[in-house]
Scaffold this active site. Sequence first.
Site, PDB file in Angstrom:
ATOM      1  N   ASN A  66       0.867  -1.176   0.000  1.00 53.18           N
ATOM      2  CA  ASN A  66       0.000   0.000   0.000  1.00 53.18           C
ATOM      3  C   ASN A  66       0.907   1.230   0.000  1.00 53.18           C
ATOM      4  OD1 ASN A  66      -1.784   2.055   0.452  1.00 53.18           O
ATOM      5  ND2 ASN A  66      -2.419   1.381   2.499  1.00 53.18           N
ATOM      6  N   TRP A  67       1.048   1.832  -1.157  1.00 51.56           N
ATOM      7  CA  TRP A  67       1.972   2.970  -1.281  1.00 51.56           C
ATOM      8  C   TRP A  67       1.403   4.244  -0.657  1.00 51.56           C
ATOM      9  CZ3 TRP A  67       4.084   2.588  -7.043  1.00 51.56           C
ATOM     10  CH2 TRP A  67       4.786   1.376  -7.167  1.00 51.56           C
ATOM     11  N   LYS A  68       0.130   4.219  -0.302  1.00 57.00           N
ATOM     12  CA  LYS A  68      -0.536   5.407   0.269  1.00 57.00           C
ATOM     13  C   LYS A  68      -0.302   6.607  -0.643  1.00 57.00           C
ATOM     14  CE  LYS A  68      -0.178   3.211   4.732  1.00 57.00           C
ATOM     15  NZ  LYS A  68      -0.035   3.316   6.184  1.00 57.00           N
ATOM     16  N   SER A  78       3.658  -2.060  10.301  1.00 60.77           N
ATOM     17  CA  SER A  78       5.113  -2.127  10.492  1.00 60.77           C
ATOM     18  C   SER A  78       5.692  -3.500  10.166  1.00 60.77           C
ATOM     19  CB  SER A  78       5.493  -1.682  11.914  1.00 60.77           C
ATOM     20  OG  SER A  78       5.116  -0.328  12.119  1.00 60.77           O
ATOM     21  N   GLY A  90       2.814   2.403  10.768  1.00 57.02           N
ATOM     22  CA  GLY A  90       3.764   3.505  10.615  1.00 57.02           C
ATOM     23  C   GLY A  90       4.517   3.866  11.879  1.00 57.02           C
ATOM     24  N   HIS A 119      -9.435   1.275   4.805  1.00 50.39           N
ATOM     25  CA  HIS A 119      -8.167   1.449   5.519  1.00 50.39           C
ATOM     26  C   HIS A 119      -8.385   2.377   6.719  1.00 50.39           C
ATOM     27  CE1 HIS A 119      -4.059   2.565   6.462  1.00 50.39           C
ATOM     28  NE2 HIS A 119      -3.709   1.457   5.855  1.00 50.39           N
ATOM     29  N   GLY A 144       2.989  -1.023   4.283  1.00 52.14           N
ATOM     30  CA  GLY A 144       3.067   0.396   3.944  1.00 52.14           C
ATOM     31  C   GLY A 144       4.503   0.788   3.662  1.00 52.14           C
ATOM     32  N   GLY A 145       5.169   1.361   4.668  1.00 54.96           N
ATOM     33  CA  GLY A 145       6.515   1.911   4.500  1.00 54.96           C
ATOM     34  C   GLY A 145       7.502   0.997   3.796  1.00 54.96           C
TER      35      GLY A 145
HETATM   36  P1  13P Z   1       3.202   0.431   7.643  1.00 51.62           P
HETATM   37  O1  13P Z   1       3.702  -0.857   7.037  1.00 51.62           O
HETATM   38  O2  13P Z   1       3.943   1.636   7.153  1.00 51.62           O
HETATM   39  O3  13P Z   1       3.077   0.356   9.114  1.00 51.62           O
HETATM   40  O4  13P Z   1       1.691   0.626   7.077  1.00 51.62           O
HETATM   41  C1  13P Z   1       0.788  -0.412   7.199  1.00 51.62           C
HETATM   42  C2  13P Z   1      -0.431  -0.055   6.447  1.00 51.62           C
HETATM   43  O5  13P Z   1      -1.179   0.824   6.822  1.00 51.62           O
HETATM   44  C3  13P Z   1      -0.709  -0.802   5.205  1.00 51.62           C
HETATM   45  O6  13P Z   1      -1.993  -0.560   4.755  1.00 51.62           O
END
Ligand code: 13P
Length: 251
Positions: A10-12, A214, A174, A96, A235-236
């Site tokens: 998920n690149w957000k 995370s 995050g 989300h 995410g990250g």
């Molecule tokens: P992180 O991996 O950055 O914690 O984000 C998780 C997330 O929200 C994936 O949708």
Amino acid sequence: MSRRRIIAGNWKMNMRLDTATALAKGVAESVGENPEVDVVLCPPSIYLSAVGTAVEGTPVGLGAQNLYAAQDGAFTGEVNAAMLTDVGCGYVILGHSERRALLGETDQQISEKLHSALAGNLTPIVCVGETLEDRESGQTEQVVETQVRGSLAGLDAGQAASIVLASEPVWAIGTGNTATPEQAEEVHAFIRKLLGEIFSAEIAGQIRIQYGGSVKPNNATELLGQPNIDGALVGGASLKVEDFAGIIHAG
Ligand code: 13P
């Protein structure tokens, strides 16, 4: 039955066009032609076409981060399931926690989006997860149950088998505070039991439940080794080829 793992990035709201296409190509290269897991990239909607082109002909799937649950019409700024399919999406993330918290998305809206995604032949990745406050006050199961029941309202068993759920504790997103494998497994097992009550044990056994929050290459193996964790929503660590590849290839 064994469930095929699904690792989604998920690149957000990150990346620029050139880095997005380079990342997508890098991921496709690292995945190879015959991966043992499903791999999905979910870039910002404006880059879906370009990322779709970058991974064309590879096993890497394309997913959106949201959709609007209506047919074409006067909905300024929104994008519907048919449009996402047009640009090559096979998946869509729904509900989300960032959308729930920042944009006030409700379980009812998420359920409408879910029906719209399924009608449009998209595989939904439905997110649920408790906040730190929920956890510390012993409300985790109650909160997650309300979200699962509300978000999946009106789904029949046949439809349910094809969806993906993502359990993402808000406090782990995050923050670097990954849930321990035991904490994550406890919630995942609870969700699977709940799915058994809502649908049937057989259907519950088919639904893939990702963990998100995370996930990094150095904690992926242990998390993914839990019996009820069927993948990761990342995410990250999905923003760098080496990190995401490390999670995809985690044993
Ligand atoms: P992180 O991996 O950055 O914690 O984000 C998780 C997330 O929200 C994936 O949708």
